[in-house]
Design a protein around this motif. Structure first.
Motif, PDB file in Angstrom:
ATOM      1  N   LEU A  70      -3.442  37.366 117.983  1.00 44.64           N
ATOM      2  CA  LEU A  70      -2.068  36.866 118.156  1.00 44.64           C
ATOM      3  C   LEU A  70      -1.832  36.199 119.500  1.00 44.64           C
ATOM      4  O   LEU A  70      -0.821  35.532 119.699  1.00 44.64           O
ATOM      5  CB  LEU A  70      -1.061  38.013 117.944  1.00 44.64           C
ATOM      6  CG  LEU A  70      -1.140  39.235 118.859  1.00 44.64           C
ATOM      7  CD1 LEU A  70      -0.343  39.046 120.131  1.00 44.64           C
ATOM      8  CD2 LEU A  70      -0.644  40.464 118.130  1.00 44.64           C
ATOM      9  N   ALA A  94      -3.369  40.662 112.785  1.00 42.40           N
ATOM     10  CA  ALA A  94      -1.981  41.033 113.088  1.00 42.40           C
ATOM     11  C   ALA A  94      -1.161  40.726 111.847  1.00 42.40           C
ATOM     12  O   ALA A  94      -1.556  39.858 111.048  1.00 42.40           O
ATOM     13  CB  ALA A  94      -1.446  40.209 114.265  1.00 42.40           C
ATOM     14  N   VAL A  95      -0.029  41.411 111.711  1.00 38.15           N
ATOM     15  CA  VAL A  95       0.856  41.045 110.608  1.00 38.15           C
ATOM     16  C   VAL A  95       1.709  39.834 110.997  1.00 38.15           C
ATOM     17  O   VAL A  95       1.953  38.941 110.200  1.00 38.15           O
ATOM     18  CB  VAL A  95       1.725  42.254 110.149  1.00 38.15           C
ATOM     19  CG1 VAL A  95       2.700  42.702 111.215  1.00 38.15           C
ATOM     20  CG2 VAL A  95       2.491  41.904 108.889  1.00 38.15           C
ATOM     21  N   GLY A  96       2.146  39.793 112.266  1.00 35.15           N
ATOM     22  CA  GLY A  96       2.951  38.667 112.747  1.00 35.15           C
ATOM     23  C   GLY A  96       2.041  37.461 112.936  1.00 35.15           C
ATOM     24  O   GLY A  96       0.911  37.595 113.403  1.00 35.15           O
ATOM     25  N   LEU A 119      -0.235  48.671 109.349  1.00 42.13           N
ATOM     26  CA  LEU A 119       0.320  49.035 110.658  1.00 42.13           C
ATOM     27  C   LEU A 119       1.779  49.470 110.606  1.00 42.13           C
ATOM     28  O   LEU A 119       2.397  49.745 111.637  1.00 42.13           O
ATOM     29  CB  LEU A 119       0.143  47.878 111.660  1.00 42.13           C
ATOM     30  CG  LEU A 119       0.331  46.456 111.153  1.00 42.13           C
ATOM     31  CD1 LEU A 119       1.702  46.205 110.677  1.00 42.13           C
ATOM     32  CD2 LEU A 119      -0.147  45.465 112.151  1.00 42.13           C
ATOM     33  N   ARG A 280       8.733  41.010 118.565  1.00 40.22           N
ATOM     34  CA  ARG A 280       8.101  40.009 119.426  1.00 40.22           C
ATOM     35  C   ARG A 280       9.020  39.792 120.619  1.00 40.22           C
ATOM     36  O   ARG A 280      10.257  39.786 120.468  1.00 40.22           O
ATOM     37  CB  ARG A 280       7.919  38.672 118.686  1.00 40.22           C
ATOM     38  CG  ARG A 280       6.764  38.633 117.706  1.00 40.22           C
ATOM     39  CD  ARG A 280       5.399  38.629 118.412  1.00 40.22           C
ATOM     40  NE  ARG A 280       4.288  38.524 117.491  1.00 40.22           N
ATOM     41  CZ  ARG A 280       3.613  39.570 116.989  1.00 40.22           C
ATOM     42  NH1 ARG A 280       3.953  40.800 117.327  1.00 40.22           N
ATOM     43  NH2 ARG A 280       2.590  39.392 116.184  1.00 40.22           N
ATOM     44  N   HIS A 327       2.321  46.216 124.535  1.00 41.66           N
ATOM     45  CA  HIS A 327       2.084  45.756 123.160  1.00 41.66           C
ATOM     46  C   HIS A 327       1.061  46.651 122.431  1.00 41.66           C
ATOM     47  O   HIS A 327       0.027  46.175 121.952  1.00 41.66           O
ATOM     48  CB  HIS A 327       1.606  44.292 123.168  1.00 41.66           C
ATOM     49  CG  HIS A 327       1.900  43.554 121.889  1.00 41.66           C
ATOM     50  ND1 HIS A 327       2.184  42.214 121.840  1.00 41.66           N
ATOM     51  CD2 HIS A 327       1.945  43.984 120.598  1.00 41.66           C
ATOM     52  CE1 HIS A 327       2.389  41.840 120.585  1.00 41.66           C
ATOM     53  NE2 HIS A 327       2.245  42.901 119.812  1.00 41.66           N
ATOM     54  N   SER A 330       0.794  48.979 117.381  1.00 43.93           N
ATOM     55  CA  SER A 330      -0.109  49.218 116.240  1.00 43.93           C
ATOM     56  C   SER A 330      -1.393  49.928 116.662  1.00 43.93           C
ATOM     57  O   SER A 330      -2.351  50.012 115.891  1.00 43.93           O
ATOM     58  CB  SER A 330      -0.459  47.888 115.561  1.00 43.93           C
ATOM     59  OG  SER A 330      -1.226  47.088 116.442  1.00 43.93           O
ATOM     60  N   MET A 339      -6.750  47.034 110.337  1.00 46.73           N
ATOM     61  CA  MET A 339      -6.376  45.636 110.589  1.00 46.73           C
ATOM     62  C   MET A 339      -7.627  44.756 110.634  1.00 46.73           C
ATOM     63  O   MET A 339      -7.649  43.648 110.089  1.00 46.73           O
ATOM     64  CB  MET A 339      -5.612  45.519 111.922  1.00 46.73           C
ATOM     65  CG  MET A 339      -4.219  46.112 111.884  1.00 46.73           C
ATOM     66  SD  MET A 339      -3.542  46.394 113.536  1.00 46.73           S
ATOM     67  CE  MET A 339      -3.211  44.721 114.085  1.00 46.73           C
TER      68      MET A 339
END
Ligand SMILES: NC(=O)c1ccc[n+]([C@@H]2O[C@H](COP(=O)([O-])OP(=O)(O)OC[C@H]3O[C@@H](n4cnc5c(N)ncnc54)[C@H](O)[C@@H]3O)[C@@H](O)[C@H]2O)c1
Ligand SMILES: O=C(O)[C@H](O)CO
Length: 402
Positions: A70, A94-96, A119, A280, A327, A330, A339
């Motif tokens: 990310l 990452a999911v984002g 996550l 974020r 950060h 997760s 992940m």
């Protein structure tokens, strides 16, 4: 000309070349790729954030797929380089995926994967941890002890807020926001107010049920002779800000959520409210937040993400009413290994021409270490644009089989 980037190689004679821009936890993801004839190259550069030039050097002349992070800027330049090298698969670990220009990926026909679901609980647990730490001033109190300032018990020492019976506000009640809400409702008997573009029906049912015949947490409390918890779907975000005692942010980052929390919105929140951000950084105007923290010493924040990572805006680090962590929402072993597995399977699946999994909210079959994963990509965000078909078993969508 970019400098060559140091790498570690697994299965040098593999047919497909897959690059990971970072070492990732666990070995299952490497084994799954190697078993399917991939040569896996893992970047071992010491620098944390790779530049576009570094990644171009990693992609080289022939690359079938990349697992990225990310922190990287996946735009036209990188998708063009990957496409020229013959690659059609990319996955964020990452999911984002706000670091990815999906339109650029579509232009070059590159599939973009992400890692939802695995996550959800881990991230919600960090948001809950920050909520508790902020309400009970745990970090301040820890610093006080270590500084040798504790002289003995005092009635006023580090008095914080009781969560029970207060209202938790969730902005973005998707997977993580809903999991966090449940933790705060069930764990601390908080009432819920949420704001999302969509109705969070399952979350609402969890709190009060649809009728007496459906069990819910609210009904359980009532049956135990306790005050039942309540929920409300707010008609505007401002309603959440005005009503809630603890507010946690869980939307995606896009142009509609950039600086969602700004000076004006901060001023609508209660003076003693707690704000948590595990989504974020740019969802919050961090400069306005620093000023608000300065002006309102009883207002507290718990932040996992920052507007200009890895930096904090000037003044934030000095604020005693702010808890800041790097950060790590997760960062549980199971989640990070999962992940890595999902990201690797997204890339592998596209290379192999597999369909995409029909429900990215139900990725458990990919995470079971005792069995082979389904022949599908767990989550491809641009599957529709690239016309990648959905995984079906004997005519049924995969979700119905699990
Ligand atoms: N800090 C971390 O380490 C960490 C870990 C995981 C996820 N995240 C972030 O959390 C985000 C959410 O993850 P998720 O799995 O819950 O995603 P999700 O898609 O399930 O949930 C996002 C929710 O936000 C809502 N939303 C979108 N725009 C909105 C708006 N303008 N106002 C209100 N709500 C809006 C959506 O309707 C959706 O319900 C990710 O995109 C990622 O950026 C951060
Ligand atoms: O979007 C994500 O997945 C996080 O920020 C890292 O887990």
């Amino acid at each position: 000309m970019a400098k060559p980037v140091s790498i570690e190689v697994w299965n040098p004679n593999g047919k497909y070349r897959v690059v990971s821009t970072k070492s990732m936890p666990g070995t299952r993801w490497i084994n799954l790729l190697v078993q399917q004839d991939c040569r896996v190259e893992i970047c071992t550069e010491k620098k944390t954030i790779l530049s576009v030039e570094d990644i171009i050097a990693l992609i080289g002349n022939k690359c079938d797929g990349v697992i990225g992070q990310l922190t990287e800027d996946w735009g036209d330049t990188l998708f063009s380089a990957l496409s020229k090298a013959g690659g059609k698969a990319f996955s964020n670990m990452a999911v984002g995926y706000n670091n990815v220009d999906v339109d650029a990926a579509n232009k070059y026909g590159v599939a973009v994967g992400n890692t939802p679901g695995v996550l959800t609980e881990t991230t919600a647990e960090l948001a809950a941890s920050l909520s508790l730490a902020a309400s009970r001033r745990i970090v301040e109190a820890d610093g006080f002890m270590r500084a040798g300032l504790y002289d003995g018990w005092l009635p006023h020492l580090f008095v914080g807020n009781l969560l029970k019976g207060q209202t938790v506000g969730v902005i973005g009640a998707g997977r993580i926001g809903s999991a966090y809400a449940r933790m705060m409702i069930e764990g601390f008997k908080m009432n819920l107010i949420y704001y999302d573009l969509y109705q969070a029906t399952r979350l609402e049912k969890f709190v009060t049920g649809m009728s007496d015949s459906i069990f819910s947490y609210g009904q359980f409390l009532k049956a135990s002779g306790e005050e039942p918890v309540t929920w409300k779907r707010a008609s505007s975000m401002d309603e959440v800000l005005q009503v809630a005692d603890v507010i946690s942010l869980h939307p995606i980052l896009d142009k509609t959520t950039y600086h969602l929390i700004n000076k004006e919105r901060l001023s609508k929140m209660k003076k003693e409210a707690i704000l948590i951000n595990c989504s974020r950084g740019p969802v919050v105007d961090e400069e306005a937040l620093v000023e608000h923290l300065r002006q309102n010493p009883m207002f507290r924040v718990g932040l996992d993400v920052f507007e200009d990572e890895p930096y904090m805006k000037p003044g934030l680090a000095d604020m005693k009413n702010a808890i800041v962590v790097p950060h790590i929402a997760s960062a549980s072993k199971w989640t990070r290994e999962g992940m890595a597995t999902l990201a690797a399977l997204n890339v592998l699946g596209k290379i192999k021409g597999y369909p995409t999994w029909s429900n990215p909210n139900a990725v458990d079959p990919f995470l079971d270490e005792k069995s082979s994963p389904p022949s599908a990509c767990p989550s491809i965000v641009n599957a529709k644009a690239l016309v990648i078909v959905k995984y079906r078993i004997a005519g049924f969508e995969a979700l119905k089989m699990i």
